[in-house]
Structures are given as C-alpha cells and as structure tokens.
Scaffold this motif. Structure first.
Motif, PDB file in Angstrom:
ATOM      1  N   TYR A   1       8.521 -48.170 -14.078  1.00  0.00           N
ATOM      2  CA  TYR A   1       7.862 -49.241 -13.315  1.00  0.00           C
ATOM      3  C   TYR A   1       7.017 -50.138 -14.220  1.00  0.00           C
ATOM      4  N   PRO A   2       6.991 -51.399 -13.939  1.00  0.00           N
ATOM      5  CA  PRO A   2       6.114 -52.299 -14.696  1.00  0.00           C
ATOM      6  C   PRO A   2       4.667 -52.145 -14.195  1.00  0.00           C
ATOM      7  N   ASN A   3       3.696 -52.600 -15.011  1.00  0.00           N
ATOM      8  CA  ASN A   3       2.308 -52.624 -14.560  1.00  0.00           C
ATOM      9  C   ASN A   3       2.036 -53.915 -13.795  1.00  0.00           C
ATOM     10  N   ALA A   4       2.851 -54.905 -14.122  1.00  0.00           N
ATOM     11  CA  ALA A   4       2.594 -56.215 -13.521  1.00  0.00           C
ATOM     12  C   ALA A   4       3.913 -56.976 -13.393  1.00  0.00           C
ATOM     13  N   VAL A   5       3.912 -57.933 -12.468  1.00  0.00           N
ATOM     14  CA  VAL A   5       5.113 -58.736 -12.248  1.00  0.00           C
ATOM     15  C   VAL A   5       4.729 -60.204 -12.262  1.00  0.00           C
ATOM     16  N   MET A   6       5.452 -60.974 -13.021  1.00  0.00           N
ATOM     17  CA  MET A   6       5.237 -62.409 -13.032  1.00  0.00           C
ATOM     18  C   MET A   6       6.490 -63.021 -12.400  1.00  0.00           C
ATOM     19  N   THR A   7       6.305 -63.803 -11.324  1.00  0.00           N
ATOM     20  CA  THR A   7       7.465 -64.321 -10.598  1.00  0.00           C
ATOM     21  C   THR A   7       7.640 -65.819 -10.811  1.00  0.00           C
ATOM     22  N   VAL A   8       8.849 -66.277 -10.596  1.00  0.00           N
ATOM     23  CA  VAL A   8       9.175 -67.678 -10.854  1.00  0.00           C
ATOM     24  C   VAL A   8       8.464 -68.619  -9.882  1.00  0.00           C
ATOM     25  N   ASN A   9       8.139 -68.106  -8.693  1.00  0.00           N
ATOM     26  CA  ASN A   9       7.348 -68.923  -7.760  1.00  0.00           C
ATOM     27  C   ASN A   9       6.698 -68.052  -6.690  1.00  0.00           C
ATOM     28  N   ASP A  10       5.890 -68.655  -5.839  1.00  0.00           N
ATOM     29  CA  ASP A  10       5.129 -67.884  -4.863  1.00  0.00           C
ATOM     30  C   ASP A  10       5.999 -67.172  -3.821  1.00  0.00           C
ATOM     31  N   PRO A  11       6.954 -67.850  -3.210  1.00  0.00           N
ATOM     32  CA  PRO A  11       7.754 -67.137  -2.215  1.00  0.00           C
ATOM     33  C   PRO A  11       8.391 -65.871  -2.776  1.00  0.00           C
ATOM     34  N   VAL A  12       8.880 -65.939  -3.994  1.00  0.00           N
ATOM     35  CA  VAL A  12       9.444 -64.749  -4.621  1.00  0.00           C
ATOM     36  C   VAL A  12       8.357 -63.672  -4.750  1.00  0.00           C
ATOM     37  N   ALA A  13       7.156 -64.099  -5.087  1.00  0.00           N
ATOM     38  CA  ALA A  13       6.044 -63.149  -5.196  1.00  0.00           C
ATOM     39  C   ALA A  13       5.738 -62.516  -3.843  1.00  0.00           C
ATOM     40  N   PHE A  14       5.816 -63.304  -2.776  1.00  0.00           N
ATOM     41  CA  PHE A  14       5.552 -62.765  -1.434  1.00  0.00           C
ATOM     42  C   PHE A  14       6.546 -61.650  -1.119  1.00  0.00           C
ATOM     43  N   GLY A  15       7.796 -61.929  -1.388  1.00  0.00           N
ATOM     44  CA  GLY A  15       8.839 -60.942  -1.118  1.00  0.00           C
ATOM     45  C   GLY A  15       8.618 -59.687  -1.952  1.00  0.00           C
ATOM     46  N   ALA A  16       8.266 -59.901  -3.203  1.00  0.00           N
ATOM     47  CA  ALA A  16       8.056 -58.768  -4.106  1.00  0.00           C
ATOM     48  C   ALA A  16       6.874 -57.928  -3.638  1.00  0.00           C
ATOM     49  N   MET A  17       5.814 -58.626  -3.214  1.00  0.00           N
ATOM     50  CA  MET A  17       4.628 -57.902  -2.759  1.00  0.00           C
ATOM     51  C   MET A  17       4.967 -57.031  -1.558  1.00  0.00           C
ATOM     52  N   GLN A  18       5.742 -57.581  -0.682  1.00  0.00           N
ATOM     53  CA  GLN A  18       6.141 -56.825   0.505  1.00  0.00           C
ATOM     54  C   GLN A  18       6.884 -55.553   0.107  1.00  0.00           C
ATOM     55  N   ALA A  19       7.801 -55.701  -0.849  1.00  0.00           N
ATOM     56  CA  ALA A  19       8.583 -54.550  -1.305  1.00  0.00           C
ATOM     57  C   ALA A  19       7.665 -53.485  -1.909  1.00  0.00           C
ATOM     58  N   ILE A  20       6.717 -53.930  -2.702  1.00  0.00           N
ATOM     59  CA  ILE A  20       5.797 -52.977  -3.352  1.00  0.00           C
ATOM     60  C   ILE A  20       4.970 -52.224  -2.306  1.00  0.00           C
ATOM     61  N   LEU A  21       4.422 -52.996  -1.359  1.00  0.00           N
ATOM     62  CA  LEU A  21       3.564 -52.377  -0.342  1.00  0.00           C
ATOM     63  C   LEU A  21       4.358 -51.429   0.549  1.00  0.00           C
ATOM     64  N   GLU A  22       5.580 -51.817   0.851  1.00  0.00           N
ATOM     65  CA  GLU A  22       6.405 -50.954   1.694  1.00  0.00           C
ATOM     66  C   GLU A  22       6.712 -49.627   1.013  1.00  0.00           C
ATOM     67  N   ARG A  23       6.681 -49.636  -0.309  1.00  0.00           N
ATOM     68  CA  ARG A  23       6.892 -48.397  -1.051  1.00  0.00           C
ATOM     69  C   ARG A  23       5.628 -47.531  -1.101  1.00  0.00           C
ATOM     70  N   GLY A  24       4.580 -48.049  -0.472  1.00  0.00           N
ATOM     71  CA  GLY A  24       3.336 -47.302  -0.477  1.00  0.00           C
ATOM     72  C   GLY A  24       2.531 -47.488  -1.759  1.00  0.00           C
ATOM     73  N   LEU A  25       2.915 -48.445  -2.563  1.00  0.00           N
ATOM     74  CA  LEU A  25       2.154 -48.725  -3.781  1.00  0.00           C
ATOM     75  C   LEU A  25       1.117 -49.796  -3.490  1.00  0.00           C
ATOM     76  N   ARG A  26       0.118 -49.878  -4.347  1.00  0.00           N
ATOM     77  CA  ARG A  26      -0.936 -50.854  -4.110  1.00  0.00           C
ATOM     78  C   ARG A  26      -0.845 -52.041  -5.071  1.00  0.00           C
ATOM     79  N   VAL A  27      -1.262 -53.192  -4.547  1.00  0.00           N
ATOM     80  CA  VAL A  27      -1.372 -54.393  -5.381  1.00  0.00           C
ATOM     81  C   VAL A  27      -2.844 -54.765  -5.412  1.00  0.00           C
ATOM     82  N   PRO A  28      -3.469 -54.911  -6.548  1.00  0.00           N
ATOM     83  CA  PRO A  28      -2.897 -54.874  -7.894  1.00  0.00           C
ATOM     84  C   PRO A  28      -3.001 -53.519  -8.589  1.00  0.00           C
TER      85      PRO A  28
END
Lengths: 349, 349
Positions: free
Chosen positions: B244-271
């Motif tokens: 797993y990475p420690n951090a994710v840099m996304t090409v734009n905000d909507p992609v980040a929104f989707g990614a955040m959702q995936a992370i949270l759904e896995r029970g992981l925390r941001v940041p």
DNA sequence: CATTAGAATGTTAACGTTAACACAAGTATA
DNA sequence: TATACTTGTGTTAACGTTAACATTCTAATG
C-alpha cells in the motif's frame, strides 16, 4: 470572416453556374452525377465552407436558438444547458448562450441582440430582478417563438416548462410534518420570481392542511444562496430559545447549506435539535455534515422538454401554448431525521 | 425569422432612402438632426430590430465567437464559460456554445458548423478522444482565429491559455513528500490529453528530485471521474498490505473523491493510513469526509484570459501566437495530513 | 454675383446564397 | 412525326444591409 472560398469560385473553376454548384452541394435533384462529383471534389480541394450567414439571409432561418441563463454557477443550470445543447445538436441547431447575471438590464440586452441575430427561437429564464413583463410581450408579439424554462413569466403568451414547485414544496413540508415537527420555519425567496412564490405557497398549503400555524417570525426572506440562508437562519436563532423551530424548510439547497452552517455554529445538532430540508438536490447535498433531505429536480429532463417545445413552436405556427409541469422526486437523507447514523429510525416515507 | 420590419419600410414611410435610415440608426455623421429624429421615432414605432444577419454578410463580421466545451458538467467548466460569456459581453460579442461530450466526431462537427456560421473566432478545448490535430491545422490555416483553453493542442499554430499543470502537480507532490510520505501512488489520466500527461510529468519530476522511486504498480490509469478513481484505487487496495502507498496524488479532484471512497470503504483512514491530494478545487472538495488538499485552478481568470487573447487575434492579424500559462495556488485542508481535527499538526507548508 | 466648400441625401453595387422561372436537349407518348 | 414531358443547366431577382461614389442644396467666400 476572411477571404474565403465561395460557391462562385467553384463555379468559375469548373465553368458551370453558381446555381449548379448550389444544387450539387445541397444534394438537390436534377444534377448530372458526373457534374456533381466534379463539384464536390473541387469544393473539397478548395476547402469550401458554405457561408451560413448568406444562407440564413435567403432562407430566413438560422438554425440557431438563443438561451438566456440567469446564473450558470448555480449547480442546476449546467445540467439544463447540457440537455438543451444536446437536444439542439440532435435537431441540427446550435445555441447562443447568454448570461443575465440575474439582471433585467442584461437580460433585455441579450434578448434584443438575439432577436437581432435572428435566432429561430429563444429559451428564457427570468432574471431575479425582472419587474415588468412588457418586454417579453413585445418580443412574443413580434412572432419570435419563445419558451420559458424553470422560471416562467405567466400571461405573456409563451409556453413554459418548469418544475412542479408548489407540489414539491408541499411534499417536502408534509414529510417534515409526518415526522411530528410542528413548529416549522420557512426560509423563503419572495422576490419577483415565480419559483420562490410557488414554493412558499406549497409550504403554506401543507401547513394549513395539517392545521399547523404559520408563524410570521419563522418565515424569513433568504434569497437564493448560502449567504442568504446563513443570515436568515441567524435571525431566527437570535430569538429566545423557546421560539426556535423544530424544523426548517428552505426555498432551495444552497439556502439550506447556509442555514445548516448557522445552526451547527450555534452548537445545535441537525436533525436532533433542528431538522432541515431543501429543494434542488445540489451536487453537495449528500456531502453536508448532515446529508440533506431534498427534492430532486430533473434538470436534464427539463432542458430536453423545453427545447422540444420550442422546436415544436418553431416548426408549427399553431403549436398550442402550454404550461408544462415536470414532476419531482423526494430524496431522503439524514437532515430530516429519517435516519440516525445510517439507520432508519422512523416510518415516515 | 418572420415577416419583420426592415429599414426599407421605415424609409418608404418617411419618403427617404434606405441609406439615410441606415446612417441615422447607426449614428453616422451627415444626417440632419430632424431627419434622424424622425427616423429613430419611426423605427421605434414600427418595432424595428436591425437584421444582424444581413449586416454580418456585408461587414464580414458576426460579433459571435464559438466555444467548444468537452463536458459542461465538470464543475470547472461552468465557471470558465461564465467568465468567457461575461468578457465577451463586455466586448460586444456573443458566444455560440457547443458541447463535444469528449467526442472528436462531435467536436469536428461543431467546429465545422461554427466556421460555417462565420464566427469571428473560436475557443477550443480538446475532447478526450482527439487523436489527430490535422483538422485543427486545417481550420487555423484557413485564417479563422483560434485559441485553445485548458486543454491545448500544441504545434498547430494557435495560442493557448492553460493552467500550469506540470508545476501544479509538482507542487502538490512535493507537499506530500515534505510530510515524509515516501511511497506515493499516482492515479493518472494518460490518454491523449496534455493535461493528464503534464500532471504525470510534474509528479515524476517531484519524485525524482527527492530521489524517491516511481513504482510501476502505484501508477494507475483512472480517467477523469469518480468512477475511474474508485476503480483505480480498488486495484491498488487489492495488492498485499505491505505494498500500500502512504499517499496518493490524483490527476484531479473527482478521481480523488472516488479514491477516498474506496479507501474509506476498506475501513482505512484518510489521511492517517493513506493521505490523498487532488488538483482542481472542485466545489465539493472541502465537504469530503476528509476535506481534500488540492490545487485551486483559477477558472474565471482562465476564461477571461482566453477570450482576451482571442479578441486580440481577431482584432490584430499580427498578434503573436502565445502559450499563456496561469499560476495556481495550493489549498491545504486535511486529507494530506496537515491538520488533525482542525488543528495544524506539522510544519509542512 | 459667381464660386466653392460642405452638409444632406440618393444611387448603385456588393456581400454569398437560393427560389423561381426559363430554356435547351433528349426521351417518351400519341 | 409532332407533341409533351423530363433532365440538366442557366438567368434573374431577392434576402437586408452598408460602402463608395454621385448629386443636390445651402451657405460662406472673394
């Protein structure tokens, strides 16, 4: 516009008349297949692009329609515009988009210019500060097909495609009432726009039908944006605590966002202390600290229907003037009190 | 376009020539004040609206500019369009808005039609699936002024007004690096668009300058929307936990929104478990479960500058072709790990 | 009083296209 | 074979406006 290739150049190059070129390029009958081919090739070779301006002048048809938007940054409108543009594209039209910034002066200027550019029709959405419908009447009387969308001017002789504002307001107010809330505030927008008026009417209707009192102090003008909602809610929160409402029904989502912020900043909870609902289903509604229960406005559908009605008016002088009302759908989230940490807690539908 | 009042009717009514009417209505010199007044009054009385189509034909100038937008519902574009429309309005122009829906075919058709309608210039934003620039070149060669905005086609001989994508990506990546994150993923968009490419380049540059490794498995194509971000992030989360990475840099905000959702759904925390940053400053960015650290794109400024440059090209044939790059600004919120429950927890700027 | 400059207005042509009619040549009909 | 259609093409005018030049009239100049 620069020194461009014209049909005449093609004609001269081939020793035929301009008319033959016109016929060939427009796929009209009575052109020899050989000639047509020669012409098409030559047009291609010279990079001919037909001059639509001249064509419009002769045919009295621009295949362009004018669209006036009061404020593109209101999240509802981009979807409407997209629908309009795509439907127009499908029918062979393009749109001139003008922005009134809610100013009647800008709107009038835009309409005037659009009329001058001889658009085949116009899609209008009244600016917030429009006071008189005289100008609309004048334009409509001149024979230019006009359809209003979302915010309508009634009695001017034009069709109108809009959301069922009154019904929507009634539905969402009734939803609050079913929850058992009795002291319900309304953050209203009572300027000249029909939208705000209708929603207020729907609110009143729901309250009266349930024999709940309309409390003057709990009906506050809030405009249409976050800042207005925040300010209006603050005014209510400055009353003594006994006077606080149990729930707030707002004229639209941005106003609800502002109100929610004001409530939370006072250390109160949504929906436990004060429930809140909106109308629109703004893209941000589900992301609020307490996801907003609201009414979904079918923006796409509205755009499509408005343009279709306009095209009908354009293509058929006798198309009847209609008031088309589009139904909405309630979107239940948490701000009304239906759920508690993701769990549904009562039977209100 | 219908049976309308023409200058000739005014002329006949008053027994003067059409030319005198034209002069009077356009405030040209050499018209007797009395005559002018008579004409103006008569025009008013008959409800005369000058025919801009005829005028355009004679003057070879439509005072209309064409704008092609790839997707209006991307939150950045309405602001750009608003800026373009308002600036155009100020300069006496109107805009024909066309929507390519990211399709090259639609874009080509739109440009063709706009050229046919003889717009004075065009503002283009390349659709995602554009593969060849031949058509751009052809149009530009024909002499029609063109300016690209946001997504540019280079080497076609047109000016371009864009965000400093590479620098922005570098800045926000460096921000993550300063936090001490070493395994940084990139959710990329590596189709033909310059935007995605440039941001990837900026990401690489930042990583290389800090001597951090570019891990192939952590660079995933994600497109431009929530769904793409969600899917791409899921792919990464399917690796074993050590990867797993420690951090994710996304090409734009909507992609980040989707990614955040995936992370949270896995029970992981941001940041705490995985930090995440975007680029755009979408209207929803601050409302995310973990408010998104991102780069603000000055949409309004971009629109204004693009239109101004286009007007310069229209008014002056010798206006130099330029690549105008607009600076951005980092917006620090919580998703990068800078704050914890509203408190700043480290010195990273 | 003749001359001339200037102001006010008119005339002609053009912008690029298409509709409506005209015409010539070929083909079918009586 | 004469007559009437059909096919391909050209001619003229029109769409509503403005530029460029032409004309008329007025008032000032010498």
């Amino acid at each position: 516009m620069s020194r461009r290739v014209t049909a005449k150049m093609i004609a001269d190059e081939l020793g035929v008349s301009v008319m033959t070129v016109s016929r060939a390029l427009n796929n009209r009958p009575n052109v020899d297949e050989k000639t047509r081919e020669l012409i098409v090739n030559m047009a291609q070779k010279l990079g001919y692009i037909p001059n639509h301006v001249a064509k419009s002048l002769v045919l009295k048809k621009t295949h362009t329609i004018g669209v006036v938007v009061p404020e593109i940054s209101i999240s509802f409108f981009p979807d409407v515009i997209k629908a309009i543009e795509e439907t127009a594209y499908g029918a062979g039209y393009q749109i001139i988009l003008t922005h009134s910034s809610e100013s009647m002066e800008r709107e009038t200027y835009a309409i005037q210019t659009l009329a001058s550019k001889r658009v085949d029709g116009m899609l209008l959405c009244t600016a917030a500060d429009v006071k008189s419908y005289e100008f609309y009447k004048q334009i409509i009387r001149s024979g230019l097909p006009v359809v209003f969308y979302d915010r309508c001017a009634f009695g001017v002789g034009a069709s109108c495609v809009r959301i069922n504002d009154e019904q929507s307001a009634e539905t969402i107010t009734n939803h609050l009432i079913k929850h058992g809330y009795k002291k319900i505030a309304h953050l209203a927008s009572l300027n000249s726009l029909s939208v705000g008026q209708s929603r207020f009417t729907g609110f009143k209707k729901a309250m009266q039908e349930s024999h709940l009192p309309l409390i003057d102090d709990l009906i506050v003008e809030a405009g249409f944006d976050e800042a207005g909602g925040y300010k209006a809610m603050l005014q209510i929160l400055n009353y003594s605590r006994e006077e606080y409402p149990n729930a707030v029904m707002t004229v639209n989502d941005p106003v609800a966002f502002g109100a929610m912020q004001a409530i939370l900043e006072r250390g109160l909870r949504v929906p436990e202390d004060i429930a809140i609902v909106g109308i629109v289903d703004d893209i941000r509604a589900e992301l609020m600290p307490s996801p907003l229960t609201t009414i979904r406005q079918p923006a796409h559908d509205l755009g499509v229907r408005a343009l279709q009605k306009l095209l009908a008016h354009i293509e058929n002088k006798n198309e009847p003037v209609e008031d088309i009302v589009i139904d909405t759908e309630i979107v239940i989230r948490e701000s009304c009190g239906c759920f508690n940490r993701g769990k549904k807690i009562d039977g209100a539908s």
